[in-house]
Design an enzyme around this catalytic site. Structure first.
Site, PDB file in Angstrom:
ATOM      1  N   HIS A  60      90.032 -29.403  87.343  1.00  0.00           N
ATOM      2  CA  HIS A  60      91.050 -28.767  88.203  1.00  0.00           C
ATOM      3  C   HIS A  60      91.073 -27.263  87.959  1.00  0.00           C
ATOM      4  O   HIS A  60      91.107 -26.476  88.898  1.00  0.00           O
ATOM      5  CB  HIS A  60      92.461 -29.302  87.884  1.00  0.00           C
ATOM      6  CG  HIS A  60      92.673 -30.756  88.174  1.00  0.00           C
ATOM      7  ND1 HIS A  60      93.243 -31.614  87.256  1.00  0.00           N
ATOM      8  CD2 HIS A  60      92.416 -31.501  89.271  1.00  0.00           C
ATOM      9  CE1 HIS A  60      93.331 -32.816  87.778  1.00  0.00           C
ATOM     10  NE2 HIS A  60      92.833 -32.782  88.998  1.00  0.00           N
TER      11      HIS A  60
ATOM     12  N   LYS B 220     104.118 -44.170  93.576  1.00  0.00           N
ATOM     13  CA  LYS B 220     103.365 -44.337  92.317  1.00  0.00           C
ATOM     14  C   LYS B 220     104.179 -43.742  91.171  1.00  0.00           C
ATOM     15  O   LYS B 220     104.907 -42.789  91.366  1.00  0.00           O
ATOM     16  CB  LYS B 220     102.038 -43.584  92.393  1.00  0.00           C
ATOM     17  CG  LYS B 220     100.916 -44.372  93.020  1.00  0.00           C
ATOM     18  CD  LYS B 220      99.560 -43.830  92.596  1.00  0.00           C
ATOM     19  CE  LYS B 220      99.069 -42.710  93.502  1.00  0.00           C
ATOM     20  NZ  LYS B 220      97.837 -42.066  93.075  1.00  0.00           N
TER      21      LYS B 220
ATOM     22  N   ARG C  88      83.521 -33.664  93.630  1.00  0.00           N
ATOM     23  CA  ARG C  88      82.740 -33.924  92.424  1.00  0.00           C
ATOM     24  C   ARG C  88      81.418 -34.614  92.749  1.00  0.00           C
ATOM     25  O   ARG C  88      80.391 -34.295  92.220  1.00  0.00           O
ATOM     26  CB  ARG C  88      83.531 -34.801  91.453  1.00  0.00           C
ATOM     27  CG  ARG C  88      84.670 -34.072  90.790  1.00  0.00           C
ATOM     28  CD  ARG C  88      85.576 -35.008  90.076  1.00  0.00           C
ATOM     29  NE  ARG C  88      86.153 -35.966  91.018  1.00  0.00           N
ATOM     30  CZ  ARG C  88      87.143 -36.788  90.749  1.00  0.00           C
ATOM     31  NH1 ARG C  88      87.656 -36.800  89.542  1.00  0.00           N
ATOM     32  NH2 ARG C  88      87.615 -37.608  91.658  1.00  0.00           N
TER      33      ARG C  88
ATOM     34  N   SER D  64      91.596 -37.213  85.917  1.00  0.00           N
ATOM     35  CA  SER D  64      92.812 -37.356  85.105  1.00  0.00           C
ATOM     36  C   SER D  64      92.906 -38.769  84.530  1.00  0.00           C
ATOM     37  O   SER D  64      93.328 -38.959  83.383  1.00  0.00           O
ATOM     38  CB  SER D  64      94.052 -37.085  85.955  1.00  0.00           C
ATOM     39  OG  SER D  64      94.047 -35.766  86.418  1.00  0.00           O
TER      40      SER D  64
END
Ligand code: PNS
Length: 161
Positions: A18, A42, A91, A129
């Site tokens: 990040h 969530k 990514r 993460s």
């Protein structure tokens, strides 16, 4: 043109991947808003306040970066805030389909909105993460995965949970 862009995400917690995208965006644009999603459905591991604090600490050397939070649709938040550009990191090919869907959906919801993708740094292509949370909670070393200035805080929290 004075251009403000937004880097949205969950940042649960912030990783070196990040930080790489935020840093590069801060060199390309006048101002970068890093927007932390307040997940109402969530349950994130780090609270909104914790995620914001970690990001503030990690980006404290970048004067044109501001940390904010948002709830609901990103496209609506951008419309309200007058932001026309989203910057996201890509990514791997596996990211592409989801990111492509989000970019199209955001443009349908707010036709003024463009999404720009920066390729992730080679060292961050595997990093997420959730991987940081898993490695750390099982006692692994996350020193190469998170910003050094927030490493201890992240470890403390993940050891508690
Ligand atoms: O770090 P993440 O979890 O990949 O970030 C995803 C995020 C926060 C950018 C995305 O889930 C989002 O924008 N959520 C807000 C709700 C929304 O606008 N959903 C529609 C997007 S298609």
């Amino acid at each position: 043109m004075n251009q403000t862009v937004i880097c949205p995400g969950s940042f649960d917690p912030v990783t070196l991947g990040h930080l790489d995208i935020i840093t590069r965006a801060s060199r390309m644009f006048d101002k970068v808003l890093v927007a932390v999603l307040v997940n109402s459905s969530k349950r994130p591991t780090f609270s909104t306040e914790e995620r914001i604090e970690l990001l503030r600490e990690a980006t404290k050397e970048l004067p044109n970066v501001e940390i904010v939070s948002f709830e609901g649709l990103l496209a609506e938040y951008c419309k309200k805030s007058g932001i026309g550009t989203i910057v996201k990191g890509l990514r791997a090919v596996s990211d592409f389909e989801y990111e492509f869907q989000m970019a199209i959906a955001n443009k349908k919801l707010n036709p003024q909105l463009e999404t720009i993708f920066l390729t992730a740094d080679a060292d961050s292509t595997f990093l997420s993460s959730s991987m940081v949370r898993e490695i750390c909670s099982m006692g692994g070393d996350i020193g190469n995965f998170v910003p050094a200035c927030v490493h201890d805080r992240i470890v403390r929290k993940l050891c508690q949970s």
